[in-house]
Design a protein around this motif. Structure first.
Motif, PDB file in Angstrom:
ATOM      1  N   TRP A 125       0.827  -1.208   0.000  1.00 22.97           N
ATOM      2  CA  TRP A 125       0.000   0.000   0.000  1.00 22.97           C
ATOM      3  C   TRP A 125       0.862   1.259   0.000  1.00 22.97           C
ATOM      4  O   TRP A 125       0.618   2.188  -0.763  1.00 22.97           O
ATOM      5  CB  TRP A 125      -0.940   0.004   1.203  1.00 22.97           C
ATOM      6  CG  TRP A 125      -1.563   1.340   1.429  1.00 22.97           C
ATOM      7  CD1 TRP A 125      -1.296   2.230   2.433  1.00 22.97           C
ATOM      8  CD2 TRP A 125      -2.553   1.988   0.599  1.00 22.97           C
ATOM      9  NE1 TRP A 125      -2.039   3.378   2.293  1.00 22.97           N
ATOM     10  CE2 TRP A 125      -2.831   3.253   1.180  1.00 22.97           C
ATOM     11  CE3 TRP A 125      -3.223   1.634  -0.569  1.00 22.97           C
ATOM     12  CZ2 TRP A 125      -3.739   4.147   0.625  1.00 22.97           C
ATOM     13  CZ3 TRP A 125      -4.136   2.532  -1.108  1.00 22.97           C
ATOM     14  CH2 TRP A 125      -4.393   3.766  -0.527  1.00 22.97           C
ATOM     15  N   ASP A 126       1.878   1.275   0.847  1.00 24.17           N
ATOM     16  CA  ASP A 126       2.744   2.447   0.894  1.00 24.17           C
ATOM     17  C   ASP A 126       3.478   2.648  -0.433  1.00 24.17           C
ATOM     18  O   ASP A 126       3.636   3.787  -0.905  1.00 24.17           O
ATOM     19  CB  ASP A 126       3.763   2.300   2.023  1.00 24.17           C
ATOM     20  CG  ASP A 126       3.141   2.482   3.400  1.00 24.17           C
ATOM     21  OD1 ASP A 126       1.979   2.940   3.471  1.00 24.17           O
ATOM     22  OD2 ASP A 126       3.809   2.160   4.396  1.00 24.17           O
ATOM     23  N   ILE A 141      -2.456   7.172   3.969  1.00 27.31           N
ATOM     24  CA  ILE A 141      -1.390   7.597   3.060  1.00 27.31           C
ATOM     25  C   ILE A 141      -0.227   8.076   3.912  1.00 27.31           C
ATOM     26  O   ILE A 141      -0.419   8.813   4.884  1.00 27.31           O
ATOM     27  CB  ILE A 141      -1.895   8.715   2.136  1.00 27.31           C
ATOM     28  CG1 ILE A 141      -2.994   8.162   1.208  1.00 27.31           C
ATOM     29  CG2 ILE A 141      -0.750   9.315   1.316  1.00 27.31           C
ATOM     30  CD1 ILE A 141      -3.699   9.213   0.388  1.00 27.31           C
ATOM     31  N   PRO A 142       1.005   7.645   3.606  1.00 24.37           N
ATOM     32  CA  PRO A 142       2.156   8.053   4.421  1.00 24.37           C
ATOM     33  C   PRO A 142       2.192   9.562   4.642  1.00 24.37           C
ATOM     34  O   PRO A 142       1.947  10.352   3.719  1.00 24.37           O
ATOM     35  CB  PRO A 142       3.355   7.571   3.602  1.00 24.37           C
ATOM     36  CG  PRO A 142       2.832   6.377   2.866  1.00 24.37           C
ATOM     37  CD  PRO A 142       1.410   6.718   2.530  1.00 24.37           C
ATOM     38  N   VAL A 143       2.503   9.963   5.876  1.00 22.11           N
ATOM     39  CA  VAL A 143       2.394  11.375   6.274  1.00 22.11           C
ATOM     40  C   VAL A 143       3.333  12.279   5.488  1.00 22.11           C
ATOM     41  O   VAL A 143       3.069  13.476   5.324  1.00 22.11           O
ATOM     42  CB  VAL A 143       2.676  11.534   7.792  1.00 22.11           C
ATOM     43  CG1 VAL A 143       1.619  10.827   8.606  1.00 22.11           C
ATOM     44  CG2 VAL A 143       4.064  10.995   8.139  1.00 22.11           C
ATOM     45  N   ASP A 172       2.136  14.172  -0.134  1.00 21.28           N
ATOM     46  CA  ASP A 172       1.020  15.106  -0.284  1.00 21.28           C
ATOM     47  C   ASP A 172      -0.302  14.351  -0.183  1.00 21.28           C
ATOM     48  O   ASP A 172      -0.446  13.240  -0.709  1.00 21.28           O
ATOM     49  CB  ASP A 172       1.092  15.812  -1.636  1.00 21.28           C
ATOM     50  CG  ASP A 172       2.249  16.791  -1.715  1.00 21.28           C
ATOM     51  OD1 ASP A 172       2.758  17.191  -0.652  1.00 21.28           O
ATOM     52  OD2 ASP A 172       2.647  17.142  -2.847  1.00 21.28           O
ATOM     53  N   LYS A 173      -1.260  14.975   0.476  1.00 19.99           N
ATOM     54  CA  LYS A 173      -2.583  14.361   0.636  1.00 19.99           C
ATOM     55  C   LYS A 173      -3.467  14.703  -0.568  1.00 19.99           C
ATOM     56  O   LYS A 173      -3.266  15.721  -1.232  1.00 19.99           O
ATOM     57  CB  LYS A 173      -3.236  14.858   1.926  1.00 19.99           C
ATOM     58  CG  LYS A 173      -2.460  14.486   3.178  1.00 19.99           C
ATOM     59  CD  LYS A 173      -2.320  12.970   3.304  1.00 19.99           C
ATOM     60  CE  LYS A 173      -1.561  12.575   4.558  1.00 19.99           C
ATOM     61  NZ  LYS A 173      -0.105  12.808   4.430  1.00 19.99           N
ATOM     62  N   PRO A 174      -4.454  13.881  -0.860  1.00 18.81           N
ATOM     63  CA  PRO A 174      -5.370  14.172  -1.970  1.00 18.81           C
ATOM     64  C   PRO A 174      -6.046  15.525  -1.800  1.00 18.81           C
ATOM     65  O   PRO A 174      -6.336  15.949  -0.672  1.00 18.81           O
ATOM     66  CB  PRO A 174      -6.382  13.024  -1.886  1.00 18.81           C
ATOM     67  CG  PRO A 174      -5.643  11.912  -1.212  1.00 18.81           C
ATOM     68  CD  PRO A 174      -4.739  12.585  -0.221  1.00 18.81           C
ATOM     69  N   VAL A 175      -6.271  16.193  -2.915  1.00 18.83           N
ATOM     70  CA  VAL A 175      -6.959  17.487  -2.886  1.00 18.83           C
ATOM     71  C   VAL A 175      -8.418  17.343  -3.329  1.00 18.83           C
ATOM     72  O   VAL A 175      -9.162  18.319  -3.307  1.00 18.83           O
ATOM     73  CB  VAL A 175      -6.236  18.516  -3.788  1.00 18.83           C
ATOM     74  CG1 VAL A 175      -4.821  18.753  -3.280  1.00 18.83           C
ATOM     75  CG2 VAL A 175      -6.214  18.062  -5.245  1.00 18.83           C
ATOM     76  N   HIS A 176      -8.785  16.133  -3.753  1.00 14.47           N
ATOM     77  CA  HIS A 176     -10.150  15.873  -4.189  1.00 14.47           C
ATOM     78  C   HIS A 176     -10.872  14.988  -3.172  1.00 14.47           C
ATOM     79  O   HIS A 176     -10.243  14.375  -2.309  1.00 14.47           O
ATOM     80  CB  HIS A 176     -10.164  15.155  -5.547  1.00 14.47           C
ATOM     81  CG  HIS A 176      -9.536  15.925  -6.658  1.00 14.47           C
ATOM     82  ND1 HIS A 176      -8.194  15.828  -6.959  1.00 14.47           N
ATOM     83  CD2 HIS A 176     -10.059  16.799  -7.553  1.00 14.47           C
ATOM     84  CE1 HIS A 176      -7.910  16.611  -7.999  1.00 14.47           C
ATOM     85  NE2 HIS A 176      -9.028  17.218  -8.366  1.00 14.47           N
ATOM     86  N   GLN A 177     -12.184  14.916  -3.343  1.00 15.57           N
ATOM     87  CA  GLN A 177     -12.996  13.981  -2.583  1.00 15.57           C
ATOM     88  C   GLN A 177     -13.484  12.888  -3.522  1.00 15.57           C
ATOM     89  O   GLN A 177     -13.870  13.160  -4.665  1.00 15.57           O
ATOM     90  CB  GLN A 177     -14.185  14.690  -1.940  1.00 15.57           C
ATOM     91  CG  GLN A 177     -13.786  15.711  -0.878  1.00 15.57           C
ATOM     92  CD  GLN A 177     -14.991  16.419  -0.285  1.00 15.57           C
ATOM     93  OE1 GLN A 177     -16.096  16.358  -0.828  1.00 15.57           O
ATOM     94  NE2 GLN A 177     -14.776  17.118   0.829  1.00 15.57           N
TER      95      GLN A 177
END
Length: 716
Positions: free
Chosen positions: A625-626, A691-693, A696-701
């Motif tokens: 997953w990572d 998601i590994p810290v 960058d995190k997703p910007v969408h939903q």
């Protein structure tokens, strides 16, 4: 055709070409890789002031005109046409000509065939010779001379350049429809402009022929493999004849895709059973009609019993029965049949296995002028696939590699994806079918099996867009296909640099930076679309954006992404190992053992061959997953870097092309993020992992992404 009419037709074609050339504007991309550059001040190559072409033919006339025009631009001076050579001359002719034979040792021409050539600088006479066995060989030599003159002129004065093509037939496949649309084409409508023919020829067809000849492409299939029977009607054959006449001086043969049910649909026969005499007679008469109009007609391309297209299996016959019937009627004219192996049925069997299962048992049952055309991978032009196991497995049948130049699954004409790396990866792959070094290139170019005729095909990305291919950098995929079709031993990196020099700029920084972007671009697309062997995550029908969740009531399972990724609470990936569909069995050792074991399987194919748990430990120590998260993020970062690199290239590129490519990079970065977010958010519903810290995190939903609808009309 009498000699006067031949001259008249050629003069008309040449005037069309000249007018097109003069009207062109390099800044809009219309000139392709024929940019109007002067030779640099530090140029160290032969000085050319005159042209001597020793013979006459439409092709030799083209050579003379091309040299006078191109050299005049390069040297910024008038280039004269002479009948006798002098210092500073470039002399072009066939080896049978006594004048050329005096300059070049005739023994050097024994192995170069009808299309090879030799380029030799004679320092004692201060002249350059381009010689071949035929006018077509001289044409290819001329274009190569002009290319080397612009990119590496020192090569011309060192040792003789002797080249001959690896494949006999180097063919573009156009998926152009008779109504002017182009299936899976992203550069506008068809350049053939069927409605204008036969009275009016699109002058761009001449420039198209010139571009193909410059990279050694010698054939073109004019129409879609999902063929309309109407292409064989007399009114359309008259149109095809005009196109064939225009392409002929450039060494290009015309081919046609045909609908297998044409005898029934056009001829009014009860059916199109290939073993019935009346069906064969219909084809016999039709082929005779074609060759009376087009004496150098190349042959037929056939998509049969695939995706709803008719074929011999409709009558209980085999692919060999259908292909051989057509081959027999073409054989007296030296025509070939290219029979596509892109076949799969809506069965419970693994789609990736079906072409092998259908065609391997028929090995040795096809006529010598039947060539089985096989896509590079076993599914369908994915950003990355393992090679089709048919390559090497069919030892008694000639196979044609089919590559896609247009980017159906790689971002259309919006994303920069240089496919030279894909083509090189594929052609250099060792199948091990006949021991080590039985690469796909050597299997298909005649080195291994000594095929009577060899071919390679590329699905064209050409349309009526001003820049031909919808994206300025997409021109490079047409270019690299031609170069590798001529010589699969060439380096994709060297070809990228060559194309950049010919098309954009000879500035060393520009070439270094943008060749790096090109060489990394396809891998970036793989990363932000389908990393680690994932495939076919694209949206329904259009194949553009991500829809790994896609469900269409009543749709075939093998047209939907879930069939391929099989994500569930346990893990992800298609199990094609010996415990699954056993597709690995179709490969030779040691590939079979390697693909079958997830510990040995290359990461790039891991989820193609294995369904693995989300916490599976990768070779680098990360959990699966990572690693997926890192790969998707890496792809986005690469796209951002490409955009930033291009931003620094403004001083080396004209404003129009700079702005147009900049807009494409804006789209690519935005959509790379779209791909990353859609896939990770969807797969996260199964993995239930964070998601590994550090990423960058997703910007969408996810729910909003699922509501997006793709407008196909925007991309045609």
């Amino acid at each position: 055709m009498n000699s006067f009419r031949k001259r008249k037709v050629f003069i008309v074609l040449f005037l069309l070409f000249t007018n097109y050339l003069l009207a062109g504007n390099n800044e809009d991309g219309s000139k392709l890789w024929f940019a109007n550059f002067l030779l640099p001040a530090e140029y160290e190559g032969p000085q050319i002031s005159s042209v001597v072409v020793s013979e006459e033919s439409p092709t030799f006339s083209l050579i003379r005109s091309e040299l006078i025009s191109s050299l005049g631009i390069l040297f910024d001076q008038e280039i004269t046409s002479m009948t006798e050579p002098d210092a500073g001359s470039i002399c072009v002719g066939a080896i049978k000509n006594d004048f050329i034979a005096e300059l070049i040792n005739p023994e050097a021409f024994q192995e170069i065939g009808n299309e090879g050539y030799i380029i030799k600088y004679l320092p004692e006479k201060d002249m350059t010779v381009v010689a071949a066995n035929t006018d077509l060989g001289c044409l290819y030599g001329t274009y190569h001379f002009l290319s080397v003159l612009r990119t590496n002129p020192q090569e011309l004065t060192s040792t003789p350049i002797i080249e001959t093509p690896a494949y006999d037939r180097r063919i573009l496949n156009h998926w152009d429809n008779l109504d002017g649309t182009v299936e899976r084409g992203y550069a506008g409508h068809s350049i053939w402009k069927w409605d204008d023919l036969p009275e009016k020829l699109n002058p761009r067809i001449i420039e198209y022929a010139r571009a193909n000849a410059s990279v050694g492409i010698n054939g073109t299939v004019l129409n879609n493999v999902n063929a309309s029977p109407d292409i064989l009607k007399e009114e359309f054959l008259q149109k095809v004849k005009v196109v064939a006449d225009a392409l002929r001086p450039y060494g290009m043969r015309v081919y046609l895709s045909v609908n297998f049910s044409s005898p029934k649909i056009l001829g009014g026969l009860p059916d199109s059973d290939p073993l019935k005499t009346e069906v064969k007679n219909w084809w016999d008469n039709k082929v005779q009609e074609i060759y009376e109009l087009i004496p150098d007609f190349g042959g037929f391309l056939v998509k049969a019993n695939s995706e709803g297209q008719p074929g011999p299996q409709d009558y209980g016959r085999t692919h060999a029965d259908g292909a051989n019937m057509l081959a027999d009627v073409l054989k007296p004219y030296k025509g070939i049949v290219m029979w596509r192996a892109f076949v799969y049925n809506p069965s419970g069997d693994d789609r990736a296995k079906q072409a092998y299962n259908e065609f391997k048992p028929l090995d040795g049952k096809f006529r010598s002028n039947v060539l089985i055309q096989v896509k590079n991978g076993p599914v369908d032009f994915q950003p990355r696939e393992p090679f089709s196991p048919l390559f090497g497995a069919m030892e008694q049948t000639t196979l044609v590699p089919e590559l896609q130049i247009t980017k159906e699954y790689l971002g259309f004409s919006d994303h920069l994806a240089f496919l030279g790396t894909l083509f090189e990866e594929f052609l250099d792959t060792d199948t091990y079918q006949k021991g080590r070094n039985t690469t796909i290139a050597r299997i298909t170019n005649g080195d291994i099996f000594n095929d009577p005729v060899t071919a390679i095909a590329g699905v064209a990305n050409i349309g009526q867009d001003t820049n031909w291919c919808g994206h300025h950098f997409a021109q490079a995929n047409w270019y690299v296909f031609g170069r590798l079709a001529w010589d699969p031993g060439l380096s994709a990196r060297d070809i990228a640099k060559e194309w950049l020099e010919l098309t954009f700029s000879q500035n060393k920084r520009f070439i270094h930076e943008m060749s790096r972007v090109m060489m990394e671009s396809r891998e970036a697309v793989v990363n932000y679309m389908t990393p680690l062997g994932l495939h076919h995550l694209m949206g329904w029908s259009h194949h553009y954006g991500p829809e790994p969740w896609c469900e269409i009531p009543g749709a075939r399972p093998d047209w939907l992404p879930k069939y391929y990724h099989k994500a569930d609470d346990f893990g992800i990936g298609f199990n094609r190992s010996s415990t699954g569909s056993n597709a690995v069995e179709q490969y030779a050792e040691p590939l079979q053992i390697m693909f079958d074991d997830p510990q040995l399987c290359p990461d790039k194919y891991l989820l193609w061959f294995h369904h693995l748990p989300w916490d599976y430990t990768m070779s680098n120590g990360r959990e699966l997953w990572d690693e997926l998260c890192y790969k998707y993020s890496e792809g986005v970062d690469q796209a951002k870097l490409f955009k930033a690199t291009w931003k620094n290239m403004s001083k080396y590129v004209d404003q129009q092309r700079y702005d147009e490519v900049s807009k494409k990079f804006d789209i690519q970065v935005k959509e790379a993020i779209w791909w990353r977010d859609a896939c990770l958010l969807y797969f996260q519903t199964f993995s239930e992992k964070e998601i590994p810290v550090e990423l960058d995190k997703p910007v969408h939903q996810l729910e909003k992404l699922k509501q997006l609808k793709f407008d196909m009309t925007h991309h045609n």
